[in-house]
Write a protein that holds these residues in place. Structure first.
Motif, PDB file in Angstrom:
ATOM      1  N   THR A 187     -10.634  -9.503   7.274  1.00 33.79           N
ATOM      2  CA  THR A 187      -9.651  -8.929   8.192  1.00 33.79           C
ATOM      3  C   THR A 187      -9.581  -7.424   7.957  1.00 33.79           C
ATOM      4  N   THR A 188      -9.403  -6.695   9.027  1.00 31.57           N
ATOM      5  CA  THR A 188      -9.325  -5.242   8.896  1.00 31.57           C
ATOM      6  C   THR A 188      -8.474  -4.658  10.013  1.00 31.57           C
ATOM      7  N   THR A 189      -7.708  -3.610   9.664  1.00 29.15           N
ATOM      8  CA  THR A 189      -6.868  -2.892  10.615  1.00 29.15           C
ATOM      9  C   THR A 189      -7.014  -1.401  10.357  1.00 29.15           C
ATOM     10  N   ALA A 190      -7.115  -0.621  11.413  1.00 32.05           N
ATOM     11  CA  ALA A 190      -7.278   0.826  11.239  1.00 32.05           C
ATOM     12  C   ALA A 190      -6.450   1.591  12.252  1.00 32.05           C
ATOM     13  N   PHE A 191      -5.889   2.690  11.783  1.00 30.48           N
ATOM     14  CA  PHE A 191      -5.211   3.664  12.656  1.00 30.48           C
ATOM     15  C   PHE A 191      -5.685   5.052  12.231  1.00 30.48           C
ATOM     16  N   PHE A 213      -4.150   5.370   8.257  1.00 31.25           N
ATOM     17  CA  PHE A 213      -3.577   4.142   7.716  1.00 31.25           C
ATOM     18  C   PHE A 213      -4.569   3.023   7.981  1.00 31.25           C
ATOM     19  N   GLY A 214      -4.909   2.281   6.954  1.00 31.29           N
ATOM     20  CA  GLY A 214      -5.854   1.194   7.132  1.00 31.29           C
ATOM     21  C   GLY A 214      -5.727   0.144   6.056  1.00 31.29           C
ATOM     22  N   THR A 215      -6.053  -1.084   6.434  1.00 34.24           N
ATOM     23  CA  THR A 215      -6.112  -2.172   5.473  1.00 34.24           C
ATOM     24  C   THR A 215      -7.383  -2.971   5.729  1.00 34.24           C
ATOM     25  N   ALA A 216      -7.952  -3.516   4.676  1.00 33.60           N
ATOM     26  CA  ALA A 216      -9.139  -4.367   4.798  1.00 33.60           C
ATOM     27  C   ALA A 216      -9.107  -5.379   3.665  1.00 33.60           C
ATOM     28  N   GLU A 217      -9.590  -6.577   3.975  1.00 34.88           N
ATOM     29  CA  GLU A 217      -9.537  -7.636   2.971  1.00 34.88           C
ATOM     30  C   GLU A 217     -10.675  -8.626   3.197  1.00 34.88           C
TER      31      GLU A 217
END
Length: 327
Positions: A187-191, A213-217
């Protein structure tokens, strides 16, 4: 599943795609019962296998484009016409589901450029708002979901049963998610930047956060094998396997570009390419190093259970050494 069995399934799927005409953009929805369904924005197609007596669906094979509108593609094609170029973007908006004889679903939605491809029991869903791009591919039973908002682009690919990939791109961002092994979830989210989560082999595997801002897993079953969170690009939180959490300030001068897709997806396309012609541009894209990764840390606080440690990679970086990711 053996490599020979995988190759046979892929070859059969590729032949089915060609036979159904799914490689060409449909003017209208099209379906071959029990084999494939393809649709364009505003339409849907159903190739499900049904009970001949009562009509109940036994094996769903569907493509749903009812909630999609080619707004962004129309704007882009209009600009291309002004410069004397052939319009090509509208043809990208489609959902393709190719069984054969396996539950397979593909759907697209929104006014952006959206594409969803589900093959041999896969599931793919793409949602993109105006001026955004979403591409999802669920192959061999994998499930992929790509979501994008204005000026964002997301790509999600899952290549095997039990694999799930989810990518969310917020404004001014790129988000990549690739899951290529049973039981793996990415899963990944980016701004405002780029994030990537890949369970595949290669230097771009794991979680990468280079965003405002970002998250990845990356998960294996219920366990997190790699994760990151970035705020303001340089401030990051990372964890590798069951190791300690690290809070770091990244070195902005130590940047490398990596391939977010891993080696397995390229191998997969190579197998399909042995049956049908795959455009060179696809191979180039899958092999491209497009995700920037900040390799070393100016300062790092490692939250070791025994006692927190203060570390830095600057001396090693000055000697030309690169810190192994996740260590």
């Amino acid at each position: 599943m053996s490599k020979l069995t995988t190759r046979r399934i892929l070859a059969a799927s590729a032949v089915a795609i060609v036979a159904a005409g799914a490689s060409a953009a449909p003017a209208h929805a099209a379906s071959t019962p029990g084999v494939s369904a393809t649709c364009a924005p505003g339409e849907s197609a159903d190739a499900s296998i049904r009970n001949p007596i009562n009509g109940n669906v036994l094996i769903p094979i569907t493509a749903d484009c009812k909630r999609a509108a080619p707004v962004t593609a129309a704007l882009g094609d209009g600009l291309l016409r002004l410069f004397g170029q052939e319009p090509i973007l509208r043809d990208l908006n489609q959902a393709i589901a190719v069984g054969p004889a396996l539950p397979t679903k593909a759907s697209i939605a929104g006014g952006g450029i959206t594409a969803a491809i589900a093959v041999t029991g896969g599931e793919a869903h793409s949602l993109a708002n105006v001026l955004s791009l979403g591409v999802a591919a669920g192959l061999l039973g994998g499930k992929a979901s790509a979501n994008a908002t204005v000026l964002g682009a997301s790509v999600a690919v899952a290549t095997v049963t039990g694999a799930r990939a989810e990518a969310t791109a917020l404004p001014a961002a790129l988000a990549f998610s690739t899951a290529d092994a049973r039981g793996r979830t990415t899963t990944t989210t980016a701004f405002g930047g780029v994030t990537s989560a890949s369970s595949g082999k290669g230097p771009g595997n794991g979680a990468i956060c280079t965003a405002a801002f970002g998250t990845a897993e990356v998960r294996s079953g219920n366990s997190v094998t790699d994760s990151c969170t970035s705020v303001g690009f340089l401030f990051q939180r990372t964890q590798h396997d069951d190791g300690p959490i690290a809070l770091s300030v990244k070195n902005p001068l130590d940047v490398s570009l990596v391939n977010p897709f891993g080696e397995s997806l390229g191998d997969l396309v190579g197998v399909v390419g042995s049956v049908v012609d795959v455009p060179d541009a696809v191979h180039d894209l899958l092999g491209a190093r497009m995700v920037p990764r900040l390799n070393s840390d100016v300062v790092r606080v490692v939250m070791d259970p025994a006692r927190p440690r203060l570390e830095t990679d600057i001396p090693a970086w000055l000697r030309g050494e690169t810190r192994p990711k996740g260590r």
